[in-house]
Design a protein around this motif. Structure first.
Motif, short mmCIF file in Angstrom:
data_model
loop_
_atom_site.label_atom_id
_atom_site.label_comp_id
_atom_site.label_asym_id
_atom_site.label_seq_id
_atom_site.Cartn_x
_atom_site.Cartn_y
_atom_site.Cartn_z
N SER A 172 23.26 -3.69 -48.01
CA SER A 172 23.06 -5.08 -48.40
C SER A 172 24.15 -5.98 -47.81
O SER A 172 23.86 -7.07 -47.31
N PHE A 173 25.38 -5.52 -47.86
CA PHE A 173 26.50 -6.31 -47.34
C PHE A 173 26.36 -6.53 -45.83
O PHE A 173 26.59 -7.64 -45.34
N ASN A 174 25.97 -5.51 -45.11
CA ASN A 174 25.79 -5.64 -43.66
C ASN A 174 24.73 -6.68 -43.33
O ASN A 174 24.88 -7.47 -42.39
N GLN A 175 23.64 -6.67 -44.08
CA GLN A 175 22.56 -7.62 -43.84
C GLN A 175 23.03 -9.06 -44.08
O GLN A 175 22.74 -9.96 -43.29
N LYS A 176 23.78 -9.25 -45.16
CA LYS A 176 24.27 -10.59 -45.48
C LYS A 176 25.31 -11.06 -44.47
O LYS A 176 25.37 -12.24 -44.12
N THR A 177 26.13 -10.13 -43.99
CA THR A 177 27.13 -10.47 -42.98
C THR A 177 26.47 -10.91 -41.68
O THR A 177 26.83 -11.94 -41.09
N LYS A 178 25.50 -10.13 -41.22
CA LYS A 178 24.80 -10.48 -39.99
C LYS A 178 24.06 -11.81 -40.13
O LYS A 178 24.06 -12.64 -39.21
N LYS A 179 23.45 -12.04 -41.29
CA LYS A 179 22.73 -13.29 -41.52
C LYS A 179 23.66 -14.49 -41.45
O LYS A 179 23.37 -15.49 -40.79
N LEU A 180 24.81 -14.39 -42.12
CA LEU A 180 25.77 -15.50 -42.11
C LEU A 180 26.29 -15.77 -40.71
O LEU A 180 26.30 -16.92 -40.26
N LEU A 181 26.70 -14.72 -40.00
CA LEU A 181 27.26 -14.92 -38.66
C LEU A 181 26.20 -15.45 -37.69
O LEU A 181 26.51 -16.27 -36.82
N SER A 182 24.97 -15.01 -37.84
CA SER A 182 23.89 -15.52 -36.98
C SER A 182 23.63 -16.99 -37.25
O SER A 182 23.38 -17.78 -36.32
N THR A 197 32.22 -22.60 -39.24
CA THR A 197 32.61 -21.74 -40.35
C THR A 197 31.59 -21.93 -41.47
O THR A 197 30.88 -22.93 -41.52
N GLY A 198 31.53 -20.98 -42.38
CA GLY A 198 30.62 -21.10 -43.50
C GLY A 198 30.81 -19.98 -44.49
O GLY A 198 31.67 -19.10 -44.31
N GLU A 199 30.02 -20.00 -45.54
CA GLU A 199 30.12 -18.99 -46.58
C GLU A 199 28.75 -18.73 -47.17
O GLU A 199 27.83 -19.54 -47.02
N SER A 200 28.62 -17.59 -47.83
CA SER A 200 27.37 -17.25 -48.51
C SER A 200 27.69 -16.46 -49.77
O SER A 200 28.76 -15.86 -49.90
N GLU A 201 26.74 -16.45 -50.68
CA GLU A 201 26.93 -15.78 -51.96
C GLU A 201 26.70 -14.28 -51.82
O GLU A 201 25.76 -13.83 -51.16
N LEU A 202 27.57 -13.50 -52.48
CA LEU A 202 27.41 -12.06 -52.50
C LEU A 202 26.94 -11.56 -53.86
O LEU A 202 26.54 -10.40 -53.99
N GLY A 203 26.99 -12.42 -54.87
CA GLY A 203 26.67 -12.01 -56.22
C GLY A 203 27.93 -11.68 -57.00
O GLY A 203 29.00 -11.43 -56.43
N ASP A 204 27.81 -11.67 -58.32
CA ASP A 204 28.96 -11.39 -59.19
C ASP A 204 30.13 -12.34 -58.90
O ASP A 204 31.30 -11.94 -58.89
N PHE A 205 29.78 -13.59 -58.62
CA PHE A 205 30.77 -14.64 -58.37
C PHE A 205 31.64 -14.37 -57.13
O PHE A 205 32.73 -14.91 -57.01
N LYS A 206 31.14 -13.57 -56.23
CA LYS A 206 31.86 -13.28 -54.99
C LYS A 206 31.18 -13.98 -53.82
O LYS A 206 29.98 -14.24 -53.85
N LYS A 207 31.98 -14.28 -52.80
CA LYS A 207 31.45 -14.95 -51.61
C LYS A 207 31.88 -14.23 -50.34
O LYS A 207 32.88 -13.51 -50.32
#
Length: 263
Positions: A172-182, A197-207
């Motif tokens: 899941s983390f890899n998918q979110k990382t690739k999505k954000l960087l893309s 630059t940017g950010e995305s939600e990871l869940g559990d109040f983490k980004k």
């Protein structure tokens, strides 16, 4: 002096060793792993992230190339800070020195100047008679060569860095990382600074936080190609790691689970 970085995390480094020549700059000759961990810092006077020296083209102490290179580095010191990027050439024929300096998009003029100054001084110590060299700091990149490399994607001259800590759900983390960087790549290549630059939600109040950037001698199309190529190396570089980078002579990305750019 720049402030201490907050990101003192254990990192590992994978890099390519280039064999540079006047016709083909920064070509890879071998690949190997440095099996040590180190603390990432942004205090100048500390070691840079990495550097390469030309292995095939040298100059002598009294060579006109040395004079031209010294002038070039002085020019870049003045050119880079106002916009975060400087490019130039000094001399003619076999004595011509070409170079560029790029500062991270969020860095102030003052810190940009400090980084370019330190980079110019340090690379001359590490590569005293090499006609081509490149050095990376957290805040800037400095690159020069007797070959004209402007406008060409430097995908061979690169290294990886990744945090030694692993996430609990790599897929899941890899998918979110690739999505954000893309998404950041799509944003960066149409901006004048070729930076985003940017950010995305990871869940559990983490980004998740990300950054992408290209050297501004590239066209917007080539910037996109460079970034997409770097992002495609995520599985090789940073599979399931809390932070990582792919860094080349033309573009780079970085992601972390904590903020790392200046507000």
């Amino acid at each position: 002096m720049l402030p201490l970085s907050k990101d003192r995390k254990p990192y590992q480094l994978l890099h390519t060793l280039p064999n540079m020549s006047s016709s083909k700059t920064f070509m890879t000759s071998s690949l190997y792993v440095l099996t040590f961990a180190f603390l990432l810092q942004t205090v100048f006077g500390a070691d840079p992230l990495f550097h390469f020296c030309s292995s095939s083209e040298n100059f002598t102490t009294n060579s006109p190339y040395k004079t031209n290179l010294n002038k070039l580095l002085g020019d870049l010191y003045f050119k880079a800070p106002p916009t975060g990027f400087g490019v130039g050439s000094v001399g003619q024929y076999q004595y011509k020195a070409n170079g560029l300096a790029l500062c991270r998009g969020d860095v102030s003029n003052t810190d940009c100047k400090s980084c370019v100054t330190e980079a110019g001084s340090e690379i001359r110590k590490r590569c005293p008679y090499n006609k081509g060299a490149i050095i990376w700091y957290d805040y800037c990149l400095l690159k020069y060569s007797n070959a004209n490399f402007f406008g060409k994607i430097d995908n061979q001259n690169r290294f990886y860095m990744w945090n030694l800590n692993k996430v609990s759900d790599p897929e899941s983390f890899n998918q979110k990382t690739k999505k954000l960087l893309s998404q950041l790549s799509e944003k960066a290549y149409v901006t004048p600074k070729l930076y985003a630059t940017g950010e995305s939600e990871l869940g559990d109040f983490k980004k998740l936080y990300g950054l992408v950037q290209c050297t501004r001698d590239l066209s917007s199309t080539d910037c996109k190609k460079c970034l997409d190529s770097a992002i495609s190396e995520l599985p090789s570089c940073c599979d399931g790691k809390e932070g990582g980078r792919v860094v080349s002579g033309s573009c780079n990305f970085r992601y972390e689970i904590y903020p790392f750019v200046n507000a």
